[in-house]
Design a protein around this motif. Structure first.
Motif, PDB file in Angstrom:
ATOM      1  N   ARG A 135     -12.244 -47.864 -40.483  1.00 45.19           N
ATOM      2  CA  ARG A 135     -12.731 -48.817 -41.495  1.00 45.19           C
ATOM      3  C   ARG A 135     -13.510 -48.401 -42.626  1.00 45.19           C
ATOM      4  O   ARG A 135     -13.397 -49.225 -43.550  1.00 45.19           O
ATOM      5  N   ASP A 136     -14.038 -47.073 -42.636  1.00 49.31           N
ATOM      6  CA  ASP A 136     -14.865 -46.818 -43.817  1.00 49.31           C
ATOM      7  C   ASP A 136     -14.232 -45.323 -44.175  1.00 49.31           C
ATOM      8  O   ASP A 136     -14.648 -44.613 -45.270  1.00 49.31           O
ATOM      9  N   GLY A 137     -13.103 -44.758 -43.607  1.00 51.60           N
ATOM     10  CA  GLY A 137     -12.694 -43.557 -43.700  1.00 51.60           C
ATOM     11  C   GLY A 137     -13.726 -42.309 -43.425  1.00 51.60           C
ATOM     12  O   GLY A 137     -13.507 -41.286 -44.026  1.00 51.60           O
ATOM     13  N   GLN A 138     -14.587 -42.275 -42.790  1.00 45.92           N
ATOM     14  CA  GLN A 138     -15.704 -41.337 -42.347  1.00 45.92           C
ATOM     15  C   GLN A 138     -15.072 -40.774 -40.964  1.00 45.92           C
ATOM     16  O   GLN A 138     -14.735 -41.138 -40.156  1.00 45.92           O
ATOM     17  N   THR A 139     -15.573 -39.351 -41.121  1.00 42.30           N
ATOM     18  CA  THR A 139     -15.781 -38.630 -39.808  1.00 42.30           C
ATOM     19  C   THR A 139     -16.909 -38.572 -39.038  1.00 42.30           C
ATOM     20  O   THR A 139     -17.766 -38.327 -39.802  1.00 42.30           O
ATOM     21  N   VAL A 140     -16.869 -38.955 -37.877  1.00 41.43           N
ATOM     22  CA  VAL A 140     -18.034 -39.116 -37.121  1.00 41.43           C
ATOM     23  C   VAL A 140     -17.987 -38.489 -35.864  1.00 41.43           C
ATOM     24  O   VAL A 140     -16.953 -37.865 -35.361  1.00 41.43           O
ATOM     25  N   GLY A 141     -18.997 -38.159 -35.063  1.00 38.53           N
ATOM     26  CA  GLY A 141     -19.322 -37.129 -33.906  1.00 38.53           C
ATOM     27  C   GLY A 141     -18.738 -38.336 -32.613  1.00 38.53           C
ATOM     28  O   GLY A 141     -19.423 -39.484 -32.531  1.00 38.53           O
ATOM     29  N   GLY A 142     -17.902 -37.639 -31.866  1.00 41.86           N
ATOM     30  CA  GLY A 142     -17.669 -38.279 -30.497  1.00 41.86           C
ATOM     31  C   GLY A 142     -17.846 -37.395 -29.515  1.00 41.86           C
ATOM     32  O   GLY A 142     -18.249 -35.955 -29.638  1.00 41.86           O
ATOM     33  N   ARG A 143     -17.683 -37.649 -28.141  1.00 37.53           N
ATOM     34  CA  ARG A 143     -17.907 -36.979 -26.855  1.00 37.53           C
ATOM     35  C   ARG A 143     -16.970 -37.276 -25.887  1.00 37.53           C
ATOM     36  O   ARG A 143     -16.589 -38.511 -25.732  1.00 37.53           O
ATOM     37  N   ILE A 144     -16.080 -36.278 -25.527  1.00 38.09           N
ATOM     38  CA  ILE A 144     -15.393 -36.422 -24.201  1.00 38.09           C
ATOM     39  C   ILE A 144     -16.235 -36.283 -22.800  1.00 38.09           C
ATOM     40  O   ILE A 144     -16.910 -35.089 -22.871  1.00 38.09           O
ATOM     41  N   LEU A 145     -16.182 -37.335 -22.166  1.00 36.53           N
ATOM     42  CA  LEU A 145     -16.778 -36.952 -20.651  1.00 36.53           C
ATOM     43  C   LEU A 145     -15.647 -36.745 -19.516  1.00 36.53           C
ATOM     44  O   LEU A 145     -15.070 -37.575 -19.457  1.00 36.53           O
ATOM     45  N   LEU A 146     -15.930 -35.734 -19.092  1.00 32.35           N
ATOM     46  CA  LEU A 146     -14.741 -35.194 -17.944  1.00 32.35           C
ATOM     47  C   LEU A 146     -15.705 -35.079 -16.374  1.00 32.35           C
ATOM     48  O   LEU A 146     -16.797 -34.121 -16.627  1.00 32.35           O
ATOM     49  N   ALA A 147     -15.347 -35.696 -15.833  1.00 34.24           N
ATOM     50  CA  ALA A 147     -15.736 -35.434 -14.251  1.00 34.24           C
ATOM     51  C   ALA A 147     -14.736 -35.543 -13.246  1.00 34.24           C
ATOM     52  O   ALA A 147     -14.000 -36.019 -13.192  1.00 34.24           O
ATOM     53  N   PHE A 148     -14.839 -34.360 -12.390  1.00 32.51           N
ATOM     54  CA  PHE A 148     -13.879 -34.154 -11.341  1.00 32.51           C
ATOM     55  C   PHE A 148     -14.732 -33.383 -10.115  1.00 32.51           C
ATOM     56  O   PHE A 148     -15.619 -32.894 -10.303  1.00 32.51           O
ATOM     57  N   ARG A 149     -13.770 -33.212  -9.024  1.00 26.08           N
ATOM     58  CA  ARG A 149     -14.267 -32.231  -7.786  1.00 26.08           C
ATOM     59  C   ARG A 149     -13.149 -31.760  -7.362  1.00 26.08           C
ATOM     60  O   ARG A 149     -12.044 -32.163  -7.581  1.00 26.08           O
ATOM     61  N   TYR A 150     -13.340 -30.813  -6.682  1.00 25.40           N
ATOM     62  CA  TYR A 150     -12.093 -29.758  -6.158  1.00 25.40           C
ATOM     63  C   TYR A 150     -12.341 -29.949  -4.684  1.00 25.40           C
ATOM     64  O   TYR A 150     -13.469 -29.895  -4.066  1.00 25.40           O
ATOM     65  N   GLU A 151     -11.341 -30.400  -3.867  1.00 28.76           N
ATOM     66  CA  GLU A 151     -11.463 -30.591  -2.475  1.00 28.76           C
ATOM     67  C   GLU A 151     -10.356 -30.101  -1.863  1.00 28.76           C
ATOM     68  O   GLU A 151      -9.443 -29.725  -2.299  1.00 28.76           O
ATOM     69  N   ARG A 152     -10.360 -30.168  -0.228  1.00 28.75           N
ATOM     70  CA  ARG A 152      -9.165 -29.519   0.214  1.00 28.75           C
ATOM     71  C   ARG A 152      -7.943 -30.108  -0.001  1.00 28.75           C
ATOM     72  O   ARG A 152      -7.740 -31.310  -0.142  1.00 28.75           O
ATOM     73  N   PRO A 153      -6.817 -29.233  -0.140  1.00 29.31           N
ATOM     74  CA  PRO A 153      -5.443 -29.928  -0.565  1.00 29.31           C
ATOM     75  C   PRO A 153      -4.825 -30.792   0.483  1.00 29.31           C
ATOM     76  O   PRO A 153      -5.014 -30.496   1.566  1.00 29.31           O
ATOM     77  N   ASP A 154      -4.006 -31.707   0.040  1.00 33.73           N
ATOM     78  CA  ASP A 154      -3.362 -32.638   0.777  1.00 33.73           C
ATOM     79  C   ASP A 154      -2.292 -31.973   1.239  1.00 33.73           C
ATOM     80  O   ASP A 154      -1.023 -31.646   0.094  1.00 33.73           O
ATOM     81  N   MET A 155      -1.955 -31.446   2.538  1.00 32.94           N
ATOM     82  CA  MET A 155      -1.133 -30.867   2.819  1.00 32.94           C
ATOM     83  C   MET A 155       0.165 -31.489   2.950  1.00 32.94           C
ATOM     84  O   MET A 155       1.294 -30.698   3.176  1.00 32.94           O
ATOM     85  N   SER A 156       0.262 -32.790   2.726  1.00 34.45           N
ATOM     86  CA  SER A 156       1.504 -33.503   3.066  1.00 34.45           C
ATOM     87  C   SER A 156       2.176 -33.541   1.480  1.00 34.45           C
ATOM     88  O   SER A 156       3.270 -34.079   1.390  1.00 34.45           O
ATOM     89  N   LYS A 157       1.427 -33.093   0.545  1.00 29.13           N
ATOM     90  CA  LYS A 157       1.960 -33.075  -0.721  1.00 29.13           C
ATOM     91  C   LYS A 157       2.753 -31.519  -1.099  1.00 29.13           C
ATOM     92  O   LYS A 157       2.596 -30.712  -0.396  1.00 29.13           O
ATOM     93  N   SER A 158       3.617 -31.680  -1.971  1.00 33.14           N
ATOM     94  CA  SER A 158       4.140 -30.188  -2.540  1.00 33.14           C
ATOM     95  C   SER A 158       2.911 -29.527  -3.115  1.00 33.14           C
ATOM     96  O   SER A 158       2.235 -29.917  -4.061  1.00 33.14           O
ATOM     97  N   HIS A 159       3.163 -28.203  -3.141  1.00 38.99           N
ATOM     98  CA  HIS A 159       2.148 -27.182  -3.877  1.00 38.99           C
ATOM     99  C   HIS A 159       2.939 -26.064  -4.490  1.00 38.99           C
ATOM    100  O   HIS A 159       4.055 -25.802  -4.023  1.00 38.99           O
ATOM    101  N   SER A 160       2.299 -25.647  -5.779  1.00 42.58           N
ATOM    102  CA  SER A 160       2.785 -24.398  -6.197  1.00 42.58           C
ATOM    103  C   SER A 160       2.541 -23.192  -5.385  1.00 42.58           C
ATOM    104  O   SER A 160       1.511 -23.308  -4.480  1.00 42.58           O
TER     105      SER A 160
END
Length: 308
Positions: A135-160
């Motif tokens: 709307r005004d052609g200005q560069t402004v500051g933003g932020r990406i918020l990323l939240a995750f956890r690692y847990e036991r793999p689901d063995m019913s799925k394929s895995h590398s």
């Protein structure tokens, strides 16, 4: 002693991490080329704010790192931290859950150094990103918020396939609870709950295309992903020294014809330099980004071309 994950012990559970985390939302910039991201880390023995250092360097240098409880971890992205000093694996194994892999593979006649990947933890982190406001052609500051956890793999799925000597081991499974961009008090939450930045940022770009676009490598005319494959974060190929060649690329065949074999810099999706140019003239290998191509074409339609 903390139980190790992989090479025989996979009993550590992460269900307790499903409670809310407490990321302190601020970002500090230190010396030139260095960012300090504020984050919150949690596992069975730790629940604390941490500082993630980002050198913003070429991806071959593992630009991200943090130190907790006297142990340093490093990685290319937020989801692939590994023990920085493998010689300290015994001490680190008493404090953190580690996946040990590598060693000798008799089938492939290959021997590689052991690597110790961080597992069974939750992380909430904030990543600064520049945003172009239409709307005004200005560069402004933003932020990406990323939240995750690692847990036991689901063995019913394929895995590398990951091997520790000749024994197959399994990486933990990432469960993403938030991937959002905040700018001017507005939030755009990705519907793609993934650590794969390309997918999440494409979705966010589509949501805010009428008002904003991110001003960074992800939306730059001179950056692309490798046709041979890419990781979830931090391995974009910057061809800013070959601008004319970039403008000839509108698909995989063009990439191999005009950019294959040329030198490049490895960059993070959120990186921004003085040579930035909006991705509005050529699709490249990975395609246009919604909101950016429209801006350059006077708002006439959406030009999106996915990877093939």
């Amino acid at each position: 002693m903390m139980p190790a994950v992989g090479c025989g012990n996979d009993e550590w559970d992460l269900r307790y991490l499903q409670s809310g985390s407490r990321c302190r939302r601020s970002v500090l910039r230190g010396e030139e080329g260095m960012q300090r991201w504020k984050a919150h880390y949690k596992d069975i023995l730790h629940d604390t704010d941490i500082e993630i250092l980002n050198t913003e360097g070429d991806y071959s240098t593992d630009p991200l790192s943090f130190t907790l409880d006297g142990i340093t971890f490093q990685g290319t992205g937020l989801g692939d931290f590994r023990l920085a000093d493998p010689e300290r694996q015994e001490e680190a194994g008493r404090k953190f859950a580690l996946l040990k892999w590598g060693g000798h593979h008799s089938k492939y006649h290959v021997t590689s150094p052991y690597r110790y990947d961080l597992q069974r933890y939750a992380l909430e982190a904030e990543i600064p990103v520049s945003v172009f406001r239409k709307r005004d052609g200005q560069t402004v500051g933003g932020r990406i918020l990323l939240a995750f956890r690692y847990e036991r793999p689901d063995m019913s799925k394929s895995h590398s396939i990951v091997l520790c000597d000749d024994e197959r081991v399994y990486r933990d499974e990432a469960v993403v609870s938030e991937f959002s961009l905040y700018v001017d008090g507005k939030g755009y939450k990705s519907r793609k709950m993934t650590l794969w930045f390309e997918e999440a940022l494409k979705d966010i770009s589509a949501q805010m295309k009428d008002s904003y676009y991110m001003k960074c490598c992800f939306t730059c005319q001179y950056s692309d992903y490798s046709p041979y494959g890419s990781d979830d974060y931090g391995i974009m190929l910057c061809y800013c020294r070959h601008k004319d060649a970039c403008l000839k690329v509108n698909g995989k065949d063009d990439f191999f014809a005009f950019l294959e074999g040329k030198d490049f810099d490895g960059r993070q999706e959120t990186y921004l330099c003085s040579r930035y140019s909006p991705r509005d003239r050529a699709a490249g290998y990975r395609g246009f980004v919604e909101g950016v191509a429209d801006q350059g074409r006077g708002g006439k339609g959406t030009a999106i071309q996915g990877r093939q």
